[in-house]
Design a protein around this motif. Structure first.
Motif, mmCIF file in Angstrom:
data_model
loop_
_atom_site.group_PDB
_atom_site.id
_atom_site.type_symbol
_atom_site.label_atom_id
_atom_site.label_comp_id
_atom_site.label_asym_id
_atom_site.label_seq_id
_atom_site.Cartn_x
_atom_site.Cartn_y
_atom_site.Cartn_z
ATOM 1 N N THR B 257 12.127 3.012 -37.584
ATOM 2 C CA THR B 257 11.525 2.783 -36.269
ATOM 3 C C THR B 257 11.866 3.945 -35.351
ATOM 4 N N ILE B 258 10.838 4.499 -34.733
ATOM 5 C CA ILE B 258 11.071 5.562 -33.762
ATOM 6 C C ILE B 258 10.389 5.156 -32.470
ATOM 7 N N LEU B 259 11.172 4.904 -31.447
ATOM 8 C CA LEU B 259 10.608 4.539 -30.145
ATOM 9 C C LEU B 259 10.683 5.759 -29.236
ATOM 10 N N LEU B 260 9.519 6.285 -28.885
ATOM 11 C CA LEU B 260 9.489 7.455 -28.003
ATOM 12 C C LEU B 260 8.819 7.139 -26.674
ATOM 13 N N GLY B 261 7.908 6.178 -26.665
ATOM 14 C CA GLY B 261 7.151 5.890 -25.443
ATOM 15 C C GLY B 261 7.393 4.472 -24.969
ATOM 16 N N GLY B 262 6.532 4.065 -24.024
ATOM 17 C CA GLY B 262 6.573 2.685 -23.546
ATOM 18 C C GLY B 262 7.405 2.519 -22.287
ATOM 19 N N ARG B 263 6.930 1.643 -21.420
ATOM 20 C CA ARG B 263 7.712 1.303 -20.219
ATOM 21 C C ARG B 263 8.754 0.266 -20.615
ATOM 22 N N HIS B 279 18.179 -4.756 -51.595
ATOM 23 C CA HIS B 279 18.690 -3.691 -50.737
ATOM 24 C C HIS B 279 17.773 -3.525 -49.533
ATOM 25 N N CYS B 280 18.389 -3.277 -48.408
ATOM 26 C CA CYS B 280 17.575 -3.109 -47.223
ATOM 27 C C CYS B 280 18.171 -2.037 -46.328
ATOM 28 N N LEU B 281 17.316 -1.132 -45.880
ATOM 29 C CA LEU B 281 17.736 -0.060 -44.974
ATOM 30 C C LEU B 281 16.966 -0.203 -43.671
ATOM 31 N N ILE B 282 17.701 -0.230 -42.576
ATOM 32 C CA ILE B 282 17.076 -0.308 -41.261
ATOM 33 C C ILE B 282 17.513 0.928 -40.492
ATOM 34 N N ASN B 283 16.552 1.782 -40.250
ATOM 35 C CA ASN B 283 16.835 3.098 -39.708
ATOM 36 C C ASN B 283 16.072 3.225 -38.397
ATOM 37 N N GLY B 284 16.737 3.607 -37.332
ATOM 38 C CA GLY B 284 15.991 3.652 -36.077
ATOM 39 C C GLY B 284 16.513 4.680 -35.092
ATOM 40 N N LEU B 285 15.590 5.091 -34.225
ATOM 41 C CA LEU B 285 15.931 6.025 -33.153
ATOM 42 C C LEU B 285 15.124 5.628 -31.931
ATOM 43 N N TYR B 286 15.784 5.509 -30.792
ATOM 44 C CA TYR B 286 15.067 5.257 -29.548
ATOM 45 C C TYR B 286 15.442 6.332 -28.549
ATOM 46 N N VAL B 287 14.413 6.922 -27.946
ATOM 47 C CA VAL B 287 14.611 8.053 -27.048
ATOM 48 C C VAL B 287 13.948 7.717 -25.724
ATOM 49 N N GLY B 288 14.740 7.527 -24.691
ATOM 50 C CA GLY B 288 14.194 7.102 -23.405
ATOM 51 C C GLY B 288 14.319 8.169 -22.342
ATOM 52 N N GLN B 289 13.347 8.177 -21.439
ATOM 53 C CA GLN B 289 13.422 9.053 -20.265
ATOM 54 C C GLN B 289 12.790 8.285 -19.105
ATOM 55 N N GLY B 290 12.773 8.905 -17.922
ATOM 56 C CA GLY B 290 12.191 8.212 -16.772
ATOM 57 C C GLY B 290 12.849 6.857 -16.584
ATOM 58 N N ARG B 291 12.038 5.827 -16.486
ATOM 59 C CA ARG B 291 12.581 4.477 -16.320
ATOM 60 C C ARG B 291 12.292 3.606 -17.541
ATOM 61 N N TYR B 313 21.164 2.845 -36.327
ATOM 62 C CA TYR B 313 20.335 3.010 -35.130
ATOM 63 C C TYR B 313 20.996 3.967 -34.161
ATOM 64 N N LYS B 314 20.154 4.845 -33.598
ATOM 65 C CA LYS B 314 20.663 5.809 -32.634
ATOM 66 C C LYS B 314 19.807 5.791 -31.382
ATOM 67 N N GLY B 315 20.458 5.978 -30.264
ATOM 68 C CA GLY B 315 19.731 6.035 -29.002
ATOM 69 C C GLY B 315 20.059 7.310 -28.246
ATOM 70 N N ILE B 316 19.050 7.868 -27.583
ATOM 71 C CA ILE B 316 19.249 9.019 -26.703
ATOM 72 C C ILE B 316 18.579 8.661 -25.380
ATOM 73 N N MET B 317 19.371 8.481 -24.350
ATOM 74 C CA MET B 317 18.812 8.003 -23.089
ATOM 75 C C MET B 317 19.006 9.051 -22.002
ATOM 76 N N ASN B 318 17.908 9.361 -21.320
ATOM 77 C CA ASN B 318 17.956 10.347 -20.243
ATOM 78 C C ASN B 318 17.494 9.682 -18.936
ATOM 79 N N ASP B 319 17.598 10.407 -17.848
ATOM 80 C CA ASP B 319 17.132 9.958 -16.527
ATOM 81 C C ASP B 319 17.691 8.562 -16.185
ATOM 82 N N ARG B 320 16.791 7.638 -15.853
ATOM 83 C CA ARG B 320 17.235 6.283 -15.509
ATOM 84 C C ARG B 320 16.868 5.285 -16.601
ATOM 85 N N SER B 321 16.686 5.781 -17.803
ATOM 86 C CA SER B 321 16.247 4.885 -18.877
ATOM 87 C C SER B 321 17.396 3.998 -19.344
ATOM 88 N N ARG B 322 17.003 2.938 -20.023
ATOM 89 C CA ARG B 322 18.014 1.999 -20.490
ATOM 90 C C ARG B 322 17.724 1.630 -21.935
#
Lengths: 268, 441
Positions: B257-263, B279-291, B313-322
Motif C-alpha cells: 500500500t502506498i498512500l501519497l494523496g487524499g485529504r 504466509h502474509c506480507l503487509i508492506n506499506g508507506l504513507y507520505v503526507g503533506q499539507g493537511r 509500515y513506514k510513514g513520512i509526514m510533512n507540514d501539518r499532516s497526520r
C-alpha cells in the motif's frame, strides 16, 4: 603560490553551541602547507575531535575568537559541503551507517556535487565506474564494497578503509583523520596507512588526530603537536611522538585513568 | 443519507433475493445500527469522518460521463508494465478506455462484478461478503449495502497463473463530490497466482471524490496473490479502502500500500490466516503533506498453526499532516508456532506533523513468536552532517535520506515498473531532490 598554506588556524577559541560555559578550544594556532603531514596528539577530552569536527563545519560548536582559513579563505560562513567541495575531507572516528543508500550512490552524489560546485557537468556513468575502480585498487578496497549500503554492517576496519577510499575518490587536498587508528588491528592499520601514504604527493596535506603513537609509525608526520585542555602545550618533529609514547601525557600534567588508579601518595 | 437508499439489487436479478441482495440487506441493517463512526469509537479515535458524513455526495453516473480520453489514461500508465487496465471514471466503468481482459491466460478470468453476479454466481456465492458481512465498521457495512453494483472480479482456476497483472485505474475528474463503493473480489484457486493493482488517481487537483472500496481476497491452499494499492488521489479526496483476505494452507499473499494523496484516507488491511503454513506480507508507506490525514489500520489474524505474518509500515509526514498506524495481531488459541512481526517506522519532517501509532497484540496461544517495534524520528542530523562533509548539499542530503527511508519497502515489491514509478513519485515529492538520480535494479 604553490607553497601557500592549505590551512591556517589563528588563535582559535571555541565552545559548545548548546552550553556556552563549556570552552573546548582555548587558542589554537596551526599552519599546514602543501605536502606536510601534521599530527595532533592528546589525551581524552583534550579537544582533538572537536577541532576536527569544527574544521569540517559541524554546527555543534561556536567559534568565539580567532579564525580558520582554508585555501586562503575564511571558512566562517561556509557549510560543511562547501568546505568539502573546496578539498577538505574529514575521515570520521565513527563513520555512521547509511541505511538504504549504497556506497556507490553515496559517492556518485558526492563526486557530482563537487563537480557542480566547480561548475562542471556530471561525470558519465562509465568514467565514474573507471574512477571508482582505479581508486579501489589504489586504496586496496574490494570494489564489491560499493554495492553495499554505505557503512551498513561494515566492520570497524572496513569503515575506516571506506573513509580513506572516499578521501581518494574525492581527491581531497587536506585530509583530516580523526582517530582513524582507533579500533583497528595491525593489518587494518597497515592497509589504511598505505592508502594514506599512496596519496602523499608533495601537494596534499594531512592532519592526523590520534591518542596513540602507533599510527605515526605507519604514517610518519613532519610535525607533532600536543593538545592538552584545548591548547597546544608542545610542538615538535616526529620524535615528540616517541617521547609521548615513553612518558605519556604525565609531563603535561595529565594523569589518565587517575580516577581509577590514583598514583600512590596522592591525596584529595 | 442517500447512499443507502437503493433497495433493489443492482445486479439486476429479478428472482427472489439473490445472495448479493442478502448481503445488501445485512449491510443496510448493520449501518443503521452502527451509524457513522465517531472519535469515541476506539478504531476511529484519531480520525474524524464528519467531513464525509456532512457532504452531499452524488451517485456515480448521475451526471453526463466526464470527458476523459486515452491521452488522460496514458498519463497514469505505469511505464513498462504489461497489465490489463480497467478504467473507471468517477465510479463509472469506461470500456472504451479499458483493455481487453480476455488474454490473462488459461483459467484466469477478469470480469465486472455486476456481470459476474449474473453469469458467474457459482464463483461468488459463498465468497462475496463472507469476509465483510459481520463487520463492526460502518464503511464496510455501507459497502455491503452497495455490493454488486460496481467492481471487478478476478478469478483463477486451481493451478492457473495470470499472464499479467490486472490494474483497476480509478480516475476522479469531477469537482462536484461523487461517492463510489467499488467491491472487488479476487479468487485464486488452489495453487493459482494472480496480481491485482488498485490505482487511484485524479485528473484535476480539485477533484472531490469519496471512494469506499472493499476488496475481498480468497487465496486458496497454495495460492499466491500480490495486491497493490497505489493511492494518488487529490488532496481534497476521501478514500476508505478495505482489503479483507482469507488465506488457505501454504498460501502466500503480499499486500503493498502506498498512500501519497487524499485529504482523509483510511486504509484497512485485514488478513485472516485460516490454513496452516500460510504466509502474509503487509508492506506499506504513507507520505503526507499539507493537511493530509492518513490512517492505517492493520488487523492480522492468525487462525491456524505455523503461519507467518510480516507487517512493515513506514510513514513520512510533512507540514501539518497526520499519520495514524494501528497494528493489531490476533493469535487464536489454535495458532501455535505463529511467527508474527510488526514494524512501524515514522519520519517527521516538520514540527507540526504528527503520528499516532499503536501496536495491539492479542495473543491467545502460548507457543508463538510475536514482535513489534515502533519508532518515530526526524532525519538524523549525524547522517546529514556525514553527507554534507562529503560535499553533498544539505537539501540533497535530506532528500537522499528521506528517499532511502521510503524506498526500503519498494524492494519488497515484485513488479519493478511499480517500484520505478514510486521512486519517481517520491523524488518528485522531495524538495531538493531534482538532481537526484537513484537507479533501481
Amino acid at each position: 603560490m604553490s607553497n601557500a598554506p592549505l590551512l591556517q588556524i589563528e588563535n582559535l577559541h571555541a565552545r559548545l553551541a548548546d552550553d556556552p560555559s563549556v570552552e573546548i578550544l582555548r587558542g589554537i594556532d596551526l599552519t599546514i602547507r602543501p605536502g606536510e603531514v601534521h599530527s595532533i596528539m592528546g589525551p581524552n577530552g583534550s579537544g582533538k575531535s572537536t577541532l576536527a569536527q569544527l574544521l569540517a563545519g559541524k554546527e555543534d560548536y561556536e567559534v568565539t575568537d580567532g579564525r580558520i582559513l582554508f585555501m586562503g579563505q575564511d571558512v566562517e560562513d561556509l557549510g560543511p559541503d562547501d568546505r568539502a567541495n573546496m578539498g577538505m575531507f574529514l575521515a570520521f572516528q565513527y563513520p555512521v551507517e547509511v541505511p538504504g543508500v549504497s556506497a556507490m550512490q553515496f559517492l556518485k552524489a558526492a563526486v557530482n556535487a563537487k563537480r557542480a560546485f566547480a561548475g562542471e557537468a556530471e561525470m558519465d556513468a562509465g568514467s565514474l565506474i573507471r574512477h571508482f575502480r582505479a581508486k579501489a585498487e589504489q586504496i586496496n578496497v574490494p570494489f564489491d564494497m560499493l554495492k553495499r549500503n554505505a557503512n551498513e554492517g561494515f566492520s570497524g576496519g572496513e569503515r575506516k578503509r571506506f573513509e580513506i577510499y572516499q578521501m581518494a575518490v574525492l581527491d581531497a587536498q587536506l585530509g583530516i583523520l580523526d582517530e582513524t587508528d582507533s579500533g583497528l588491528d595491525i593489518d587494518a592499520l597497515r592497509i589504511v596507512s598505505e592508502g594514506v601514504n599512496s596519496m602523499r604527493d608533495g601537494m596534499r596535506g594531512f592532519l592526523l588526530i590520534t591518542h596513540y603513537q602507533r599510527l605515526l609509525e605507519y604514517i610518519v608526520p613532519d610535525f607533532v603537536h600536543v593538545l592538552v585542555n584545548g591548547k597546544f602545550v608542545k610542538s615538535g618533529g616526529k620524535e615528540l611522538a616517541l617521547e609521548l609514547e615513553q612518558h605519556g601525557y604525565a609531563p603535561f600534567g595529565v594523569h589518565e585513568h587517575a580516577a581509577i588508579a590514583p598514583p600512590a601518595g596522592a591525596s584529595a | 443519507m442517500t447512499t443507502l437508499d437503493a433497495d433493489r439489487c443492482a445486479c439486476g436479478c429479478t428472482d427472489a433475493p439473490c445472495f448479493v441482495d442478502a448481503l445488501r440487506q445485512l449491510g443496510r441493517q448493520r449501518f443503521d445500527e452502527l451509524g457513522w463512526p465517531t472519535r469515541r469509537d476506539e478504531s476511529w479515535r484519531y480520525t474524524d469522518v464528519s467531513p464525509i458524513a456532512n457532504t452531499q455526495w452524488r451517485e456515480p453516473g448521475d451526471a453526463l460521463p466526464a470527458d476523459v480520453y486515452p491521452a488522460d489514461v496514458a498519463r497514469f500508465a505505469i511505464p513498462d508494465l504489461d497489465a490489463v487496465t480497467l478504467v473507471f471514471v468517477d465510479g463509472v466503468f469506461r470500456p472504451e478506455l479499458s483493455d481487453d481482459a480476455s488474454d490473462l491466460g488459461a483459467g484466469v478470468t477478469c470480469t465486472l462484478l455486476p456481470e459476474a453476479v449474473r453469469e458467474r454466481a457459482s464463483w461468488l456465492d459463498g465468497r462475496i461478503g463472507t469476509l465483510t458481512s459481520e463487520t463492526d465498521d460502518a464503511f464496510t457495512a455501507m459497502s455491503n449495502a452497495r455490493a454488486g453494483e460496481l467492481g471487478v472480479v478476478l478469478h483463477a482456476n486451481a493451478g492457473a497463473r495470470a499472464a499479467k497483472p490486472v490494474r483497476v485505474l480509478s480516475i476522479a475528474s469531477d469537482p462536484t463530490p461523487v461517492a463510489a463503493h467499488p467491491r472487488h473480489v479476487i479468487i485464486a484457486g488452489k495453487g493459482a497466482g494472480v496480481t491485482f493493482i488498485e490505482h487511484s488517481v485524479c485528473l484535476a487537483d480539485d477533484a472531490v471524490s469519496f471512494t469506499n472500496a472493499v476488496t475481498e481476497v480468497f487465496a486458496d491452499d497454495g495460492a499466491k496473490v500480490e495486491h497493490y494499492f497505489l493511492e494518488q488521489d487529490s488532496e481534497r479526496a476521501f478514500n476508505v479502502s478495505t482489503l479483507a483476505i482469507r488465506q488457505g494452507a501454504s498460501s502466500d499473499v503480499h499486500s503493498h500500500t502506498i498512500l501519497l494523496g487524499g485529504r482523509l484516507v483510511r486504509n484497512n488491511v485485514m488478513p485472516t490466516l485460516i490454513g496452516e503454513d500460510a504466509h502474509c506480507l503487509i508492506n506499506g508507506l504513507y507520505v503526507g503533506q499539507g493537511r493530509q490525514h492518513l490512517d492505517n489500520a492493520m488487523r492480522v489474524r492468525h487462525a491456524a498453526p505455523n503461519c507467518r505474518s510480516r507487517q512493515h509500515y513506514k510513514g513520512i509526514m510533512n507540514d501539518r499532516s497526520r499519520g495514524v498506524f494501528t497494528g493489531r495481531i490476533i493469535v487464536d488459541p489454535v495458532a501455535q508456532q505463529t511467527d508474527a512481526i510488526q514494524s512501524n517506522r515514522n519520519m517527521l519532517l516538520s514540527d507540526d506533523a504528527r503520528i499516532n501509532a499503536r501496536p495491539q497484540l492479542e495473543i491467545y496461544a502460548d507457543d508463538v513468536r510475536c514482535t513489534h517495534g515502533c519508532t518515530t524520528g526526524r532525519v538524523d542530523d549525524e547522517l546529514v552532517f556525514y553527507f554534507r562533509s562529503r560535499g553533498i548539499p544539505e537539501n540533497v542530503s535530506r532528500a537522499m535520506l528521506i528517499y532511502a527511508f521510503a524506498a526500503e519497502g519498494f524492494e519488497r515489491m515484485s513488479l519493478k515498473p511499480v517500484r520505478r514509478l514510486l521512486a519517481a513519485e517520491m523524488i518528485a515529492k522531495l524538495p531538493g531532490a531534482q538532481g537526484l538520480s537513484i537507479e533501481l535494479d
